[in-house]
Design a protein around this motif. Structure first.
Motif, short mmCIF file in Angstrom:
data_model
loop_
_atom_site.label_atom_id
_atom_site.label_comp_id
_atom_site.label_asym_id
_atom_site.label_seq_id
_atom_site.Cartn_x
_atom_site.Cartn_y
_atom_site.Cartn_z
N ALA A 1 1.18 -1.16 -0.15
CA ALA A 1 -0.01 -0.25 -0.46
C ALA A 1 0.59 0.96 0.13
CB ALA A 1 -1.04 0.19 1.38
N ARG A 2 1.88 1.54 0.08
CA ARG A 2 2.96 2.09 0.21
C ARG A 2 4.08 2.80 -0.23
NH1 ARG A 2 2.01 0.29 5.83
NH2 ARG A 2 1.03 2.36 7.41
N GLY A 3 4.31 1.97 -1.15
CA GLY A 3 5.22 1.85 -2.65
C GLY A 3 4.44 3.01 -3.25
N VAL A 4 6.28 3.85 -3.44
CA VAL A 4 5.93 4.92 -4.47
C VAL A 4 7.20 4.61 -5.62
CG1 VAL A 4 6.62 7.29 -4.52
CG2 VAL A 4 5.87 6.20 -2.50
N ASN A 5 6.77 5.36 -6.66
CA ASN A 5 6.96 5.38 -7.64
C ASN A 5 7.79 6.40 -8.25
OD1 ASN A 5 8.09 5.14 -10.79
ND2 ASN A 5 6.04 4.68 -11.60
N VAL A 6 9.32 6.85 -8.21
CA VAL A 6 10.20 7.38 -8.47
C VAL A 6 10.96 7.14 -9.62
CG1 VAL A 6 12.16 8.88 -7.91
CG2 VAL A 6 10.99 7.01 -5.73
N THR A 7 11.30 8.23 -10.06
CA THR A 7 11.85 8.59 -11.60
C THR A 7 13.29 9.04 -12.15
OG1 THR A 7 9.96 8.28 -13.09
CG2 THR A 7 11.60 8.71 -14.11
N LEU A 8 14.33 8.37 -11.39
CA LEU A 8 15.54 8.45 -11.64
C LEU A 8 16.28 9.45 -12.68
CD1 LEU A 8 16.94 6.12 -9.28
CD2 LEU A 8 15.58 7.64 -8.53
N SER B 1 -0.29 5.57 -0.90
CA SER B 1 0.70 5.28 -1.90
C SER B 1 1.22 6.64 -2.20
CB SER B 1 0.89 4.35 -2.52
OG SER B 1 1.83 4.73 -3.78
N THR B 2 -0.38 7.45 -2.25
CA THR B 2 -0.08 8.89 -2.44
C THR B 2 0.49 10.09 -1.27
OG1 THR B 2 -1.76 8.50 -4.42
CG2 THR B 2 -1.32 11.10 -3.49
N HIS C 1 0.20 2.40 -8.34
CA HIS C 1 -0.95 1.99 -9.09
C HIS C 1 -1.79 3.07 -9.58
CE1 HIS C 1 -3.52 5.43 -6.80
NE2 HIS C 1 -2.90 5.47 -5.94
N GLY C 2 -3.11 2.50 -10.52
CA GLY C 2 -3.45 3.34 -11.42
C GLY C 2 -4.41 3.96 -11.20
#
Length: 331
Positions: A279-286, A313-314, A297-298
């Motif tokens: 529930a808490r994962g974050v997508n980071v663009t490096l 997650s937000t 999530h979508g």
């Protein structure tokens, strides 16, 4: 393009994402959860927000800090169509894209501390506006003029980086090249130093094959080029462990020995982090010249508008963007 240092101390901007998805409601609920703790400016059409959301229109992201305690700070971006939960309107597609471009312009000019992107629906954007990119990340890279970026998934317990991403498993070995792996490692190392404040990042590099090839018995990529390449990179001062068997990399004792795990393909990276903290994962663009995070999530059309979407997650994406901005400012 380098981002002015002053932007690192400013609030991030959050894009509206697909109006027919959960983006508007998670933005409103994330604001209510954070308020003055972490001000951010939302870019979108207030008519798409849940009824009763307190809104204050602002002119610049910097103004968000003055109003966030009482209302969601909004950088107004009108849309031609309504937001019907679960039913994307093709008329809105061009403005979804325009909001992303506006957020990038704000970050690149130094007016915003970074970007947090709400989920988009690629099919809706292709059908409605001819969107030509596989997803958010590729579009952001094109806007920034960057050829190569890296996706990191992060939570409190783990950071993972897949070297290859959305390709069939049958072609991973062909697409996984020394150049690609080296670029992934270097971009990750640089980002951990600059954005996470880790002076000497420790990277654990997974093998491609079971048991990291077991000396060639289960595959030769590790022996033929992965291990020699990692040794060469160590001689340049990088702290690299591996290639390691992926099945022993993610238990607590192993995770304590590295700051990020470099994985060879999508599921090798995402299964452990989604198992540890779904529930808490974050997508980071490096590799971008500005900070970009996103909830992992979508659009969740099936639950949009019901007020049941998980905002964790937000919230973590906003918090991580704030921490990264402070780290840049301190540097």
């Amino acid at each position: 393009m380098a981002v002015p240092a002053a932007s690192a101390g400013l609030p991030p901007v959050m894009t509206c994402g697909e109006p027919a998805g959960v983006g508007p409601e998670i933005a409103a609920r994330a604001w209510d959860s954070l308020r003055a703790e972490l001000p951010f400016a939302w870019i979108g059409d207030p008519a798409h927000l849940p009824a009763g959301t307190p809104v204050r229109e602002i002119e610049t992201p910097a103004e968000a800090a003055d109003v966030a305690a009482e209302a969601l700070p909004v950088l107004l971006h009108p849309f031609p169509g309504a937001a019907v939960p679960g039913c994307p309107d093709p008329a809105n597609a061009a403005e979804v894209i325009a909001v992303i471009a506006r957020a990038v312009e704000l970050a690149q000019s130094g007016a915003a501390g970074g970007i947090v992107t709400a989920p988009i629906n690629k099919k809706a954007l292709r059908d409605g506006a001819g969107f030509a990119y596989p997803g958010h990340t590729e579009f952001l890279a094109a806007l920034a003029g960057v050829e190569r970026v890296v996706m990191m998934l992060a939570c409190e317990a783990l950071r993972v980086v897949p070297t290859t991403i959305h390709i069939p498993l049958s072609v991973v070995a062909r697409e996984l090249t020394p150049e690609l792996l080296a670029e992934t490692i270097l971009i990750t190392d640089a980002a951990l130093r600059r954005d996470f404040g880790i002076a000497s990042p420790r990277l654990a590099v997974a093998g491609l094959n079971p048991h990291a090839g077991e000396g060639g018995a289960m595959g030769r990529e590790e022996t033929d080029w992965i291990a020699p390449m990692l040794e060469d990179m160590r001689s340049d001062g990088l702290s690299l462990a591996g290639p390691l068997p992926a099945d022993t990399m993610f238990h607590p004792e192993a995770r304590a020995r590295y700051d990020a795990a470099i994985c060879m393909y999508h599921d090798q990276a995402l299964i452990p982090i989604k198992t540890l903290d779904f529930a808490r994962g974050v997508n980071v663009t490096l590799g971008l010249p500005f900070i970009r995070t996103s909830p992992d999530h979508g659009t969740a059309f099936d639950i949009a508008g019901k007020g049941v979407a998980d905002i964790r997650s937000t919230v973590e994406a906003l918090r991580l963007a704030g921490r990264m901005a402070r780290t840049r400012a301190e540097a």
